[in-house]
Each structure stands twice: as C-alpha cells, then as structure tokens.
Design a protein around this motif. Structure first.
Motif, PDB file in Angstrom:
ATOM      1  N   ASN A  22      39.828  42.667  43.368  1.00 20.53           N
ATOM      2  CA  ASN A  22      39.358  41.286  43.501  1.00 20.53           C
ATOM      3  C   ASN A  22      37.888  41.276  43.934  1.00 20.53           C
ATOM      4  OD1 ASN A  22      38.897  38.828  45.540  1.00 20.53           O
ATOM      5  ND2 ASN A  22      40.370  38.194  43.984  1.00 20.53           N
ATOM      6  N   ILE A  24      36.004  39.203  45.580  1.00 23.45           N
ATOM      7  CA  ILE A  24      35.735  38.797  46.964  1.00 23.45           C
ATOM      8  C   ILE A  24      36.157  39.900  47.929  1.00 23.45           C
ATOM      9  CG2 ILE A  24      36.283  37.107  48.765  1.00 23.45           C
ATOM     10  CD1 ILE A  24      36.618  35.020  46.607  1.00 23.45           C
ATOM     11  N   ASN A  25      37.287  40.518  47.657  1.00 28.14           N
ATOM     12  CA  ASN A  25      37.736  41.623  48.507  1.00 28.14           C
ATOM     13  C   ASN A  25      36.757  42.794  48.433  1.00 28.14           C
ATOM     14  OD1 ASN A  25      39.557  42.970  50.258  1.00 28.14           O
ATOM     15  ND2 ASN A  25      40.499  44.006  48.522  1.00 28.14           N
ATOM     16  N   PHE A 139      42.910  37.356  49.230  1.00 26.62           N
ATOM     17  CA  PHE A 139      42.289  37.449  47.905  1.00 26.62           C
ATOM     18  C   PHE A 139      42.912  38.545  47.026  1.00 26.62           C
ATOM     19  CE2 PHE A 139      39.083  35.782  50.869  1.00 26.62           C
ATOM     20  CZ  PHE A 139      38.844  34.555  50.271  1.00 26.62           C
ATOM     21  N   GLU A 140      43.059  39.741  47.573  1.00 21.40           N
ATOM     22  CA  GLU A 140      43.644  40.831  46.779  1.00 21.40           C
ATOM     23  C   GLU A 140      45.150  40.663  46.628  1.00 21.40           C
ATOM     24  OE1 GLU A 140      43.045  43.938  44.366  1.00 21.40           O
ATOM     25  OE2 GLU A 140      41.428  43.386  45.741  1.00 21.40           O
TER      26      GLU A 140
END
Length: 260
Positions: A22, A24-25, A139-140
């Motif tokens: 992800n 963001i991650n 997120f992930e």
C-alpha cells in the motif's frame, strides 16, 4: 545476483514487499524506520565500551563528539556489513547512513544526558512504531512482517526502505530485471495470502452454520419431550425425524407444535 538463502536479496525483498504494497504504508515506513534505528542508537550510547576500548574524539564542523565503541557501534557495524553483503552500491549508501546515525546519535545523547535522552528516545520509538502499526492495520490491512520474520523487521527494514526510495526516485535496480522479478513474487504472495484469508472465512462460516443446525436439533428434541405420545405427538415426532434426516441439506426451524 545468484545469492541464496539469507543473502538472496530478491527473495528477501519480495517477502518484505508483500507486507508493504500500500503506498501510504510504504510512505509511513520510509518516514519512521530510520528514526527507530536512530533512537535505538541514542539509548545504546549509554552502554559501556566493549573490551574496555578507548573513546574516540570526533569534531565535525567544530562540534565535539565523544564516540564510544560499545553495543551501539557494534550494532551499526553489523547493519552496515549486512547491507553491503546484499548489494554493494545501495548497501554502501546504507552503511554511510548507519555511520551517520551512530555519530549523530552519539552527539545528541551526549548533549542531552541520560536523564533526558532516554525519554526522547522512548517517545520517538512509541511514535514511530505506532505510525507503522497504523500503516499496517488501517491501510495495508495485513499484520506487520515482524510477526513472521523478526530478522527482516529489525535488521533488514532500514535497507529495504532505502532500496524502495532509490527505486522510486531514480529507478535503481541491483541488477537488470530485479524489480520485475520481485514484483511478480510480491503479487503471487499477496494472491496466496488472500486465498488463505478467503478459505479461513468460509470455514468459519461453515462452522457457524453447523452450530446453528445443532442448536435447531436441540430445540426440536426439547419440543419432542414436551408432547405426549398421543396421535398428534406421534405425527409431530415423525415430522421431526424427517427434518433430522435432512440435516445435510440445511435444517430449518422445527415444525410448529400441533395443538393437543
């Protein structure tokens, strides 16, 4: 290229990538992984020197730094050695960053003193680890790799974060085709993980259905006990037996009790 086992960069990086797909991650890890190493070195600055080795005086830009050859130094040396063994170019850059973290953390720890340094380091650790767990959970949506591979979580994460940054910024690859091969392995790992999650969910639903069927049978048995063995009672028992025989097809609620 051609390395196997522990130093198989392609395999190790693909495993890491499967837990960090992800965007963001990935960004959160780029932001927090190296500060975790830095704050750890701040804490380790206050450990005694190994084998009574002398302190080193270092004065970059006119700032006096007392360098102690202790556990922090040894940890940084191990990290740097592993990174260079994985890939000479990116590993050498990572080794320089490790050296910079050791020197700068020594300076900061010396300036703050133990009574304040450990508080600052602990706060940084809590903040950075929390950020990473949020990245995985929100997120992930996958547990962090440290639950499956502590070696990667604590030793290789700084290098892999740097390698990801180099790939994004300048398209760096340890060797031609590295990124494509890693991405294929990452996608295969994620697909396998999702299949396992789906299978586990279906099995849980089947167990719930079986439990519901058993409960209906128990209710039917209690209803049977409440009725006398008159004509209506016998007919009701026969209806229950038909329902019980049909359990494999999904048992409905017991038939309504006949009036007596």
């Amino acid at each position: 290229m051609g390395k196997v086992g522990l130093f198989d960069l392609e395999k190790q990086f693909a495993f890491y990538g499967a837990y960090h797909s992800n965007p963001i991650n990935i960004f959160l890890h780029m932001l927090f992984v190296w500060p975790i190493l830095f704050s750890s070195l701040v804490l380790l600055y206050f450990t005694p020197p190994l084998f009574n080795l002398p302190h080193l005086e270092f004065s970059p830009f006119g700032y006096n730094v007392d360098l102690i050859l202790n556990i922090g130094f040894f940890l940084g040396l191990v990290y740097a050695s592993f990174y260079i063994a994985f890939d000479k170019k990116a590993g050498f850059l990572a080794a320089l960053l490790c050296f910079f973290c050791w020197v700068s953390s020594s300076y900061l720890a010396g300036r703050l003193g133990f009574s304040l340094a450990w508080k600052v380091a602990l706060a940084a650790q809590l903040f950075c680890w929390t950020g990473q767990f949020i990245g995985h959970g929100v997120f992930e949506k996958r547990a962090p790799a440290l639950l499956d591979n502590l070696f990667q979580a604590f030793l290789m994460a700084p290098f892999f974060v740097l390698l990801e940054a180099l790939q994004m910024l300048c398209g760096y690859e340890p060797y031609p085709g590295f990124h494509a091969k890693v991405q294929a392995k990452v996608e295969a790992d994620i697909k396998e993980w999702k299949a396992k999650i789906s299978t586990t969910t279906e099995e849980a639903e089947d167990i719930e259905d079986d439990d519901g069927g058993d409960e209906m049978l128990r209710r039917g048995g209690r209803n049977r006990e409440r009725f006398p063995r008159g004509a209506e009672g016998v007919r009701y028992e026969e209806m229950l037996e038909v329902r019980e025989a049909d359990e494999g097809d999904g048992l409905a609620a017991p038939p309504p009790c006949p009036s007596i």
